[in-house]
Design a protein around this motif. Structure first.
Motif, PDB file in Angstrom:
ATOM      1  N   THR A 183      44.119  86.843  60.171  1.00  0.00           N
ATOM      2  CA  THR A 183      45.357  87.896  59.830  1.00  0.00           C
ATOM      3  C   THR A 183      44.809  88.941  60.150  1.00  0.00           C
ATOM      4  N   ARG A 184      43.203  89.552  60.591  1.00  0.00           N
ATOM      5  CA  ARG A 184      42.790  90.339  60.914  1.00  0.00           C
ATOM      6  C   ARG A 184      42.484  90.267  62.771  1.00  0.00           C
ATOM      7  N   ALA A 185      42.128  89.737  63.000  1.00  0.00           N
ATOM      8  CA  ALA A 185      41.969  89.634  64.781  1.00  0.00           C
ATOM      9  C   ALA A 185      43.389  89.002  65.144  1.00  0.00           C
ATOM     10  N   VAL A 186      43.103  88.447  66.615  1.00  0.00           N
ATOM     11  CA  VAL A 186      43.711  88.409  67.876  1.00  0.00           C
ATOM     12  C   VAL A 186      44.447  87.292  67.327  1.00  0.00           C
ATOM     13  N   CYS A 187      46.034  87.631  67.738  1.00  0.00           N
ATOM     14  CA  CYS A 187      46.943  86.383  67.219  1.00  0.00           C
ATOM     15  C   CYS A 187      46.916  84.811  67.268  1.00  0.00           C
ATOM     16  N   SER A 188      45.752  84.560  68.224  1.00  0.00           N
ATOM     17  CA  SER A 188      45.196  83.942  68.862  1.00  0.00           C
ATOM     18  C   SER A 188      44.890  82.668  68.150  1.00  0.00           C
ATOM     19  N   THR A 189      43.876  83.485  67.201  1.00  0.00           N
ATOM     20  CA  THR A 189      42.831  83.280  66.371  1.00  0.00           C
ATOM     21  C   THR A 189      43.287  82.149  65.253  1.00  0.00           C
ATOM     22  N   LEU A 190      44.544  82.947  64.614  1.00  0.00           N
ATOM     23  CA  LEU A 190      45.671  81.927  63.493  1.00  0.00           C
ATOM     24  C   LEU A 190      45.242  80.667  64.491  1.00  0.00           C
ATOM     25  N   ILE A 191      45.904  80.485  65.801  1.00  0.00           N
ATOM     26  CA  ILE A 191      46.875  78.920  66.610  1.00  0.00           C
ATOM     27  C   ILE A 191      45.499  78.091  66.636  1.00  0.00           C
ATOM     28  N   ALA A 192      44.645  79.095  66.954  1.00  0.00           N
ATOM     29  CA  ALA A 192      42.907  77.891  67.082  1.00  0.00           C
ATOM     30  C   ALA A 192      42.592  77.509  66.450  1.00  0.00           C
ATOM     31  N   GLN A 193      42.867  78.078  64.915  1.00  0.00           N
ATOM     32  CA  GLN A 193      42.470  77.882  63.645  1.00  0.00           C
ATOM     33  C   GLN A 193      43.488  76.796  63.346  1.00  0.00           C
ATOM     34  N   ALA A 194      44.359  76.812  63.980  1.00  0.00           N
ATOM     35  CA  ALA A 194      45.454  75.663  62.936  1.00  0.00           C
ATOM     36  C   ALA A 194      45.453  74.064  63.723  1.00  0.00           C
ATOM     37  N   PHE A 195      44.779  74.507  65.479  1.00  0.00           N
ATOM     38  CA  PHE A 195      44.879  73.366  66.549  1.00  0.00           C
ATOM     39  C   PHE A 195      43.475  72.561  66.301  1.00  0.00           C
ATOM     40  N   GLN A 196      42.622  73.266  65.522  1.00  0.00           N
ATOM     41  CA  GLN A 196      41.217  72.868  64.853  1.00  0.00           C
ATOM     42  C   GLN A 196      40.836  72.240  63.694  1.00  0.00           C
ATOM     43  N   THR A 197      42.541  72.364  62.863  1.00  0.00           N
ATOM     44  CA  THR A 197      42.473  70.897  61.299  1.00  0.00           C
ATOM     45  C   THR A 197      42.975  69.680  62.276  1.00  0.00           C
ATOM     46  N   VAL A 198      43.216  69.438  63.575  1.00  0.00           N
ATOM     47  CA  VAL A 198      43.984  68.347  63.694  1.00  0.00           C
ATOM     48  C   VAL A 198      42.604  68.036  65.092  1.00  0.00           C
ATOM     49  N   ARG A 199      41.152  68.487  65.402  1.00  0.00           N
ATOM     50  CA  ARG A 199      40.290  68.715  66.492  1.00  0.00           C
ATOM     51  C   ARG A 199      41.000  68.078  67.805  1.00  0.00           C
ATOM     52  N   PHE A 200      42.341  69.571  67.848  1.00  0.00           N
ATOM     53  CA  PHE A 200      42.544  69.527  69.241  1.00  0.00           C
ATOM     54  C   PHE A 200      41.789  70.688  69.855  1.00  0.00           C
ATOM     55  N   PRO A 201      41.338  70.085  71.440  1.00  0.00           N
ATOM     56  CA  PRO A 201      40.994  70.899  71.745  1.00  0.00           C
ATOM     57  C   PRO A 201      41.452  71.910  72.472  1.00  0.00           C
ATOM     58  N   ILE A 202      41.593  72.992  72.979  1.00  0.00           N
ATOM     59  CA  ILE A 202      42.227  74.019  73.430  1.00  0.00           C
ATOM     60  C   ILE A 202      40.202  74.821  74.808  1.00  0.00           C
ATOM     61  N   LEU A 203      39.092  74.893  74.540  1.00  0.00           N
ATOM     62  CA  LEU A 203      38.199  75.179  75.604  1.00  0.00           C
ATOM     63  C   LEU A 203      36.452  74.987  74.758  1.00  0.00           C
ATOM     64  N   LEU A 204      36.581  74.232  74.651  1.00  0.00           N
ATOM     65  CA  LEU A 204      34.758  73.081  74.444  1.00  0.00           C
ATOM     66  C   LEU A 204      33.486  74.008  75.253  1.00  0.00           C
ATOM     67  N   ASP A 205      32.591  74.218  74.499  1.00  0.00           N
ATOM     68  CA  ASP A 205      31.561  74.380  74.771  1.00  0.00           C
ATOM     69  C   ASP A 205      30.949  72.956  74.911  1.00  0.00           C
ATOM     70  N   ILE A 206      30.322  72.746  76.338  1.00  0.00           N
ATOM     71  CA  ILE A 206      29.937  70.948  76.164  1.00  0.00           C
ATOM     72  C   ILE A 206      28.526  71.384  76.429  1.00  0.00           C
ATOM     73  N   LYS A 207      27.345  70.709  76.098  1.00  0.00           N
ATOM     74  CA  LYS A 207      25.904  70.738  76.315  1.00  0.00           C
ATOM     75  C   LYS A 207      25.788  69.103  76.501  1.00  0.00           C
ATOM     76  N   THR A 208      25.076  68.995  78.109  1.00  0.00           N
ATOM     77  CA  THR A 208      24.306  67.932  78.196  1.00  0.00           C
ATOM     78  C   THR A 208      23.111  67.396  77.830  1.00  0.00           C
ATOM     79  N   ILE A 209      23.257  66.342  77.025  1.00  0.00           N
ATOM     80  CA  ILE A 209      21.779  65.435  76.443  1.00  0.00           C
ATOM     81  C   ILE A 209      21.771  64.438  76.672  1.00  0.00           C
ATOM     82  N   ALA A 210      20.019  64.067  77.450  1.00  0.00           N
ATOM     83  CA  ALA A 210      19.395  62.980  77.602  1.00  0.00           C
ATOM     84  C   ALA A 210      19.685  61.593  76.688  1.00  0.00           C
TER      85      ALA A 210
END
Length: 258
Positions: free
Chosen positions: A171-198
């Motif tokens: 509630t103290r940041a850009v409006c989209s942060t609250l929505i992002a937090q809502a989707f993260q509660t069900v682990r639905f991706p928005i933009l991900l950081d992807i790292k490739t490992i061996a």
């Protein structure tokens, strides 16, 4: 001191919420047509026309300055709850439910989470409903001052971080942060950081690579991320309702061009 900070915060919030300049209408959809296309869980992106909108659009290099989650009639029966409602984090009023027609005259875009299950959609919607009433802490002046310059001299690589300054509370940041937090509660991706490992080595001695997904902190999300996300489908009411360019009526120009 807190009282003084809140007073200054209210003044800043009021200043940042003032409209500026002439608004260019290029993707305006009337509320009835929007409602016909929207489903609970959809994200509605808005190009605002306030001072804070100008700063957000510059910092994110995007058309979209605001995001709200559509919940439909999920709050029906609650006191003064609007139908066809959106839930958003507002600079002056905190997290509130507002009617869809609030953005009837604005450029908008619908972003739909692809494949989201009904139980998870309910979880996302309920998270937003339970967030209603959270207040923007106006004593945190740093959170407001970052928007005072419409085009701050900030290097491109720092702009997203600048949006996340302050406490990190949705509630103290850009409006989209609250929505992002809502989707993260069900682990639905928005933009991900992807790292490739061996992860291992096969019989031929070759490395077997594995992609590891990392979830960004919700405070780093901006409205345009739902537009860019490969996991959200763009819904355009004009196309959904059956578009036929042959039926368009064009103004006939007469006379030779000047």
């Amino acid at each position: 001191m807190n009282r003084v900070s809140r007073a200054i915060g209210r003044l800043l919030a009021n200043y940042l919420n003032q409209p500026v300049g002439r608004y260019q209408h290029f993707a305006v959809t009337d509320p009835a047509r929007l409602q016909a296309c929207l489903r609970p869980g959809d994200v509605l992106l808005v190009e605002g026309n306030h001072r804070i909108s100008t700063a957000i659009k510059y910092l994110t290099q995007s058309t979209w300055s605001h995001a709200a989650l559509y919940i439909g009639d999920a709050m029906a029966g609650q006191h003064q709850a609007p139908t066809a409602a959106l839930i958003e984090a507002d600079l002056q009023h905190g997290v509130v439910a507002v009617p869809l027609d609030k953005y009837g005259g604005f450029n908008t875009r619908i972003c739909r989470p692809v494949g989201l299950s009904d139980p998870d959609r309910d979880t996302v919607v309920n998270f937003m409903i339970q967030s209603v009433g959270k207040a923007y802490d106006l004593k945190n002046i740093v959170d407001l001052a970052r928007y005072l310059l419409p085009q701050p001299p900030v290097p491109t690589r720092w702009r997203r971080r600048m949006l996340a300054l302050g406490s990190g509370d949705p509630t103290r940041a850009v409006c989209s942060t609250l929505i992002a937090q809502a989707f993260q509660t069900v682990r639905f991706p928005i933009l991900l950081d992807i790292k490739t490992i061996a992860s291992s080595i096969n019989a031929q001695g070759e490395k077997i690579l594995q992609e590891i997904l990392h979830i960004r902190h919700h405070s780093l999300y901006t409205p345009r991320d739902f537009d860019l996300s490969p996991y959200f489908k763009i819904i355009k009411p004009t196309i959904e309702n059956g578009f036929d360019y042959k039926k368009l009526i064009w103004e006939e120009k007469t006379g030779a061009p000047v």
